[in-house]
Design a protein around this motif. Structure first.
Motif, PDB file in Angstrom:
ATOM      1  N   GLY A  80       4.629  -0.565   9.162  1.00 26.09           N
ATOM      2  CA  GLY A  80       3.562  -0.799   8.200  1.00 26.09           C
ATOM      3  C   GLY A  80       2.365   0.110   8.419  1.00 26.09           C
ATOM      4  O   GLY A  80       1.845   0.725   7.475  1.00 26.09           O
ATOM      5  N   ALA A  84       1.301   3.277   5.877  1.00 27.78           N
ATOM      6  CA  ALA A  84      -0.028   3.227   5.260  1.00 27.78           C
ATOM      7  C   ALA A  84      -0.820   4.501   5.546  1.00 27.78           C
ATOM      8  O   ALA A  84      -1.489   5.054   4.658  1.00 27.78           O
ATOM      9  CB  ALA A  84      -0.790   2.002   5.766  1.00 27.78           C
ATOM     10  N   VAL A 272       4.011  -0.015   0.553  1.00 21.79           N
ATOM     11  CA  VAL A 272       3.043  -0.178   1.644  1.00 21.79           C
ATOM     12  C   VAL A 272       2.067   0.995   1.652  1.00 21.79           C
ATOM     13  O   VAL A 272       0.850   0.818   1.798  1.00 21.79           O
ATOM     14  CB  VAL A 272       3.756  -0.290   3.000  1.00 21.79           C
ATOM     15  N   VAL A 276      -1.917  -0.455   0.533  1.00 24.10           N
ATOM     16  CA  VAL A 276      -2.844  -0.596   1.661  1.00 24.10           C
ATOM     17  C   VAL A 276      -3.952   0.458   1.647  1.00 24.10           C
ATOM     18  O   VAL A 276      -5.134   0.115   1.822  1.00 24.10           O
ATOM     19  CB  VAL A 276      -2.069  -0.580   2.994  1.00 24.10           C
ATOM     20  N   CYS A 295      -6.357   1.999   7.988  1.00 24.88           N
ATOM     21  CA  CYS A 295      -5.061   1.889   7.301  1.00 24.88           C
ATOM     22  C   CYS A 295      -3.959   1.502   8.287  1.00 24.88           C
ATOM     23  O   CYS A 295      -3.074   0.694   7.959  1.00 24.88           O
ATOM     24  CB  CYS A 295      -4.711   3.221   6.630  1.00 24.88           C
ATOM     25  N   GLY A 299      -2.265  -1.901   7.499  1.00 26.36           N
ATOM     26  CA  GLY A 299      -0.871  -1.709   7.119  1.00 26.36           C
ATOM     27  C   GLY A 299       0.059  -2.462   8.047  1.00 26.36           C
ATOM     28  O   GLY A 299       1.056  -3.052   7.625  1.00 26.36           O
TER      29      GLY A 299
END
Length: 344
Positions: A80, A84, A272, A276, A295, A299
């Motif tokens: 994640g 991001a 994602v 984000v 981020c 994220g």
């Protein structure tokens, strides 16, 4: 001056909240699942495996924490956060607010490589072979984009169009492999992987993604002043002493390689890198020295809780996490397009 100070205080508050939220989310997410665990069980298991003088929890609970849930939770945070950061960088490089890590066709290339392993039986279909196949497909897709746009092309539209063309090409190759050689069982496995899943997380995958995501963030963060300049256009960046061609190529390669490894580990988890960066940019502003670490934090938290929901909301069935991120990302995508058309 007052506005600048207020902006710095707001950025510090948002960053501090993210730093506190991420470890708390990791600890809580590990406890969520069919087998009830406590935060104390998580702490005891981690401490025991790190060599601290604490008694580990019972063997079954220890195995659930250390072998199953903790690697998956950590992989979710790494994927994640990495996606991001890549999304924020690509939105600046292309000057396109709708850009995300899949702009360059990397996701489609990874899908083709993974499908070749799963259906054609390359490398005996092992997890290592799956990762290697997805990584090879990602690199092939990125090389195709580079050949179409040129290594130092400054035309953002060409990058977008090349990414769309390459994405369609590799999607067609994936469909061809599935139709030509697939059976019902392998097709189900391919479909689940294409929708994004962190179920196959392992410590070796976590270590690899941690190294790649860390290096990618470090490279992009070091280029923050250049990204701030490139946000105003190629000519202005050049007048400020930035080498636009070399900088763009370095950051495109960094984001492409980072995305390739992350997608190889998690499958095609979309949106994602789109949702984000826009949310974080609204909170902390556009300066990349602050934007990129924020981020990474948010994220990580976003995908962590999306994956936790994917594996628990419909228990005993598990929903691919890419389904939930799409359900969140598509409305956000529509809002971004709406705002962009209103401004125009």
């Amino acid at each position: 001056m007052t506005s600048s100070r207020a902006g710095r205080r707001r950025a510090l508050s948002v960053g501090g909240a993210g730093l506190a939220l991420l470890p708390l989310s990791v600890a809580l997410a590990v406890t969520v699942g069919a087998a009830g665990l406590s935060v104390g069980d998580v702490f005891q298991s981690v401490a025991a495996h790190l060599g601290l003088p604490l008694e580990p929890p019972p063997p079954l609970r220890d195995a659930i924490v250390w072998e199953l849930r903790l690697p998956r939770v950590l992989l979710a945070t790494l994927v994640g956060g990495g996606l991001a950061v890549c999304g924020a960088v690509l939105q600046t490089l292309t000057r396109n607010p709708l850009a995300d890590p899949y702009l360059l066709g990397i996701s489609s290339g990874a899908s083709t490589g993974a499908v070749a392993v799963l259906i054609l039986g390359l490398g005996s279909g092992t997890a290592a072979a799956l990762t290697a196949g997805a990584f090879a497909g990602s690199l092939a897709a990125f090389c195709c984009v580079l050949m179409l746009v040129g290594a130092t092309s400054g035309d953002s539209l060409r990058v977008v169009l090349a990414g769309v063309a390459v994405s369609q090409l590799f999607s067609a190759l994936t469909s061809l492999v599935v139709i030509w050689a697939g059976d019902a069982q392998s097709t189900r496995g391919v479909t689940f992987w294409l929708l994004g899943s962190l179920a196959s997380a392992s410590w070796s995958t976590v270590v690899l993604c941690a190294a790649v995501a860390g290096i990618g963030l470090a490279v992009c963060w070091a280029a923050s002043p250049a990204l701030d300049a490139l946000a105003f256009g190629r000519d202005i960046a050049a007048s400020l002493g930035v080498a636009p061609g070399r900088t763009r190529l370095l950051l495109l390669v960094t984001t492409a390689l980072s995305t390739a490894v992350l997608v190889a580990a998690s499958g095609a988890i979309g949106f994602v890198g789109l949702v984000v960066p826009h949310a974080v940019r609204f909170l902390v502003g556009v300066r990349h020295r602050v934007l990129l670490p924020a981020c990474a934090l948010y994220g990580a938290v976003f995908l962590l809780w999306a994956d936790t929901a994917a594996r628990t909301l419909f228990s005993p069935r598990e929903v691919p996490v890419g389904v939930l991120t799409a359900l969140i990302g598509v409305p956000a995508f529509a809002v971004i397009i709406r705002r962009r058309s209103t401004r125009s």
